[in-house]
Design a protein around this motif. Structure first.
Motif: not given
Ligand code: C2E
Ligand code: CA
Ligand code: CA
Length: 729
Positions: A129-134
């Motif tokens: 999720x944080x990678x996608x958010x990034x």
């Protein structure tokens, strides 16, 4: 303050900077450029050292995170120092890329990785999720930056491939640090002040960088512009963040929830990007390949993120469903869910379905003595053992249920045996027994549950550690209990209870010495209900306090009016529950006052079982006695009275239970008992005297007083006078 950057050390940086500034100004340098450059450098070094000091107070990845932030600050400071030297001391024309550029470029990389290490896990609980958010954030920021500066830098090309790469690296660096700052904001929990300062630092840096890039691109930038102070501010914020975080490892605490706005934050740059691109499209410009790529990347990531949310929702729903149907402590089915299971099983079975309701005996005692924690663990372990016998549930506190597949009673016996094995809970070994109500039926689930409940009630009434199979009489008993509860409450409220008085006589003369007040209840439909029955009901419902007070008041009032002869005493029964009620002595005092009854003529009878609760009861009895009444111990010998406690008990009279008289050979035993009582200073009353022979025996054995049908049955107050004179004759 050992764990923070100390002022003395800070002075080593600030002082030379001030001196240098003065020197440069004296040499005729541009004042605003000198101040901006020196302020930026000083702030960067201070921030770097501050982060370094903080990193030393931190464990694990937090130490590494702050170390990288320190590196970011120091390298930027070094780069700016070189720039300063180039601008004021070097004769050469400004070279590009110079060592200054490398110093500046290390900043975003080190800062981004450092912040990554400091932040916790995302709300979605996965690392994807944080990678996608990034990607969403970076893609959107890219779209904005691209139209502001990067497109021009890209189009302009460079003098050399290296210079070209370095000029592109600036906006990319800004992109990375701004993205990290935003991501940090989406996940910041716990120490918000530190997070807010870090975000402010990154935003200050990013803003100044972008404006610098724009200014450099169109050649309008000069050292000392107002936005140079964006860098200064950025480093001041970083230094403050480090100072605040010192010694406290948790910057981003996953324990507490995030705000709704934080979840929406990754979409904010996206909205801005849409605005910027929209404006471009309005001006008639088409998306170029770089923009198209970024847009596709963003859309792809958003889609994937949505999918992730969906997945985490289904697992969340599953967990919620489990929690709604299960007991959190034991993990067994809860009452509601179990009821559904029972209903379903009965509805679908053609043979009778068996159900056990199980109560842990004396669980409250374990809980009180050994604490809630031990109690909880005991419940958990007990639950595990029950689950062996079939589908198990925890219905409430210490009541469990098991749906049985095999033979009902065999299963119940096995379960009771299994529970008998000692439990080891922490340092304690706890032995418990269970009361089990067993029922089976084909009728319906609710019926089965009710039957098991009634059976359990019977098992508990039968003295615990027993298995009671359901019997139809249990239902009549319950119905009777329910009727009595409501009717008795009404009777007490309306003052329909009466008092009968039974003579207590002196031996051997049989002259009347006192009376015992006994409650009577004649119900219009139910007829005479025995006090043994309704007193027990009143004790179960708590009505006994009210009822007892009514009887006491009525007895005192009636006997006060009757005492022409100066009077016999009146003995009133007091239930243990009343005795333990702290308000009871005040109630007695009130009644004595209201009725004007002579306290010296009142005797309060307490049953011998109170001897067991010595400490609690002794103080209560002493308070009562100080009001004037005497205390009688009732039914001595009917239960488990302990002679051991008797001598310490503040009592005046002891009543020997009538069961002693039933045994004709007990004469010499009664004699020694009476001797013992006399030696303790107690007056002795023998109860249940029905025959002349008994009266003679008691008289010879030394009993002071006697009570029984021989001398008179319990009767209304108005008949007492007749009996009194008959007895005196
Ligand atoms: P208790 O206090 O032991 O009262 C004596 C019981 O023995 C009375 O039964 C009385 O009628 C009965 N009795 C008296 N002489 C003889 C006899 O010679 N032979 C036989 N077989 N029985 C005799 P009762 O009135 O049915 O009371 C039963 C119990 O109910 C009492 O036992 C007492 O524990 C309780 N009780 C009655 N009134 C009250 C009250 O106002 N308050 C409280 N807390 N309990 C009461
Ligand atoms: Ca009594
Ligand atoms: Ca008695």
């Amino acid at each position: 303050m050992n764990d923070r950057l100390r002022p003395a050390r800070a002075a080593w940086i600030v002082l030379p900077a001030v001196v240098l500034g003065v020197v440069l100004y004296a040499r005729g340098g541009d004042g605003s450029a000198i101040v901006a450059l020196l302020a930026g450098t000083t702030a960067a070094f201070l921030a770097g050292l501050s982060c370094l000091a903080t990193s030393r107070t931190m464990p694990g990845r937090h130490r590494a995170g702050w170390l990288l932030l320190a590196l970011a600050g120091i390298s930027w400071g070094a780069g700016n120092t070189f720039w300063l030297w180039q601008e004021f001391f070097s004769a050469q024309t400004t070279l590009f890329p110079s060592p200054a550029d490398y110093g500046f470029l290390i900043f975003p990389v080190a800062a981004a990785v450092g912040l990554g290490l400091l932040s916790g896990r995302s709300m979605l609980g996965s690392s994807v999720a944080p990678v996608l958010d990034g990607i969403v954030v970076a893609g959107a920021l890219f779209l904005v930056l691209w139209s502001v500066s990067m497109r021009d830098i890209w189009a302009a090309g460079g003098e050399s491939p290296l210079a070209y790469a370095v000029s592109l690296a600036y906006p990319i660096g800004d992109l990375v640090s701004a993205t990290m700052a935003l991501l940090l904001m989406t996940r910041a929990r716990g120490r918000r002040s530190v997070v807010a300062l870090l975000v402010a630092a990154m935003l200050g840096m990013g803003l100044a960088d972008t404006l610098f890039a724009v200014g450099s691109a169109d050649g309008t930038y000069v050292s000392g512009s107002w936005f140079d102070y964006g860098w200064v501010a950025g480093f001041v914020f970083l230094a403050l963040a480090a100072r605040r975080a010192a010694g406290r490892a948790v910057v981003v605490d996953t324990g507490t929830g995030v705000h709704r706005w934080q979840l929406l934050l990754p979409y904010l740059p996206f909205v801005v990007a849409v605005g910027v691109e929209g404006a471009g499209a309005y001006a008639g410009r088409l998306l170029d390949p770089a923009e198209l790529f970024a847009v596709l990347l963003i859309l792809g990531s958003l889609l994937a993120r949505q999918l992730l949310v969906l997945l985490s929702h289904t697992s969340l729903t599953e967990r919620l469903r489990f929690e709604a149907s299960h007991d959190t402590l034991t993990g067994l089915a809860n009452r509601k869910y179990f009821a559904r299971l029972v209903d379903r099983r009965v509805a679908s079975a053609d043979a009778p379905v068996g159900l056990l309701h199980i109560n842990l005996d004396h669980f409250a005692w374990v809980n009180d003595r050994l604490g809630d924690d031990v109690g909880d663990q005991l419940l958990r372990q007990a639950g595990e053992r029950m689950a062996v016998s079939g589908q198990a549930a925890r219905l409430s506190g210490d009541v469990f249920a098991v749906l049985v597949s095999g033979d009902l009673i065999t299963t119940a016996e096995q379960l009771a045996d299994a529970m008998r094995a000692p439990f080891s809970v922490g340092p304690h070994t706890v032995g418990i027994t269970v009361s089990i109500g067993a029922a089976e039926t084909t009728t319906s689930g609710p019926e089965l549950r009710k039957m098991a409940d009634l059976a359990l009630q019977a098992a508990k009434d039968n003295g615990k550690d027993t298995i009671s199979p359901y019997a139809p009489t249990m239902r009549t008993r319950l119905d009777r209990e329910m009727t009595l509860r409501t009717e008795l409450e009404a009777a007490v409220a309306q003052g329909l209870l009466q008092v009968a008085y039974q003579p207590i006589v002196k031996l051997p003369t049989a002259e009347m010495s006192g009376v015992e007040a006994l409650a009577r209840w004649r119900h219009p439909a139910l007829g005479d209900v025995s006090p043994a029955e309704f007193i027990a009901v009143a004790e179960r419902t708590g009505l006994i306090h009210e009822l007892g007070a009514c009887i006491l008041e009525q007895a005192c009032a009636e006997m006060a009016g009757l005492s022409r002869t100066g009077g016999f005493y009146v003995s009133v029964n007091v239930s243990t529950l009343q005795l333990l009620d702290p308000a009871f002595p005040a109630r007695v005092a009130r009644v004595l006052l209201d009725t004007g009854f002579d306290p010296a003529r009142l005797v309060l009878e307490v049953t011998e079982s109170v001897l067991a609760d010595e400490a609690q009861v002794t103080t209560a009895l002493q308070r009562l006695r100080s009001l004037g009444p005497r205390i009688a111990i009732d039914d001595f010998g009917s239960g488990y009275a302990s002679l051991r406690y008797l001598h310490r008990f503040p009592a005046d009279i002891v009543k020997i239970d009538r069961s002693y008289l039933e045994d004709s050979g007990a004469g010499s035993f009664i004699r020694s008992l009476i001797e013992l009582f006399h030696s303790l200073g107690l007056t002795v009353v023998a109860e249940g005297v029905e025959e002349d022979a008994q009266s003679r025996m008691l008289s010879e054995a030394g009993s002071d007083l006697a009570q029984g049908y021989l001398f008179g049955r319990p009767m209304p107050a108005r008949e007492l006078a007749v009996v009194e004179s008959r007895l005196a004759a």
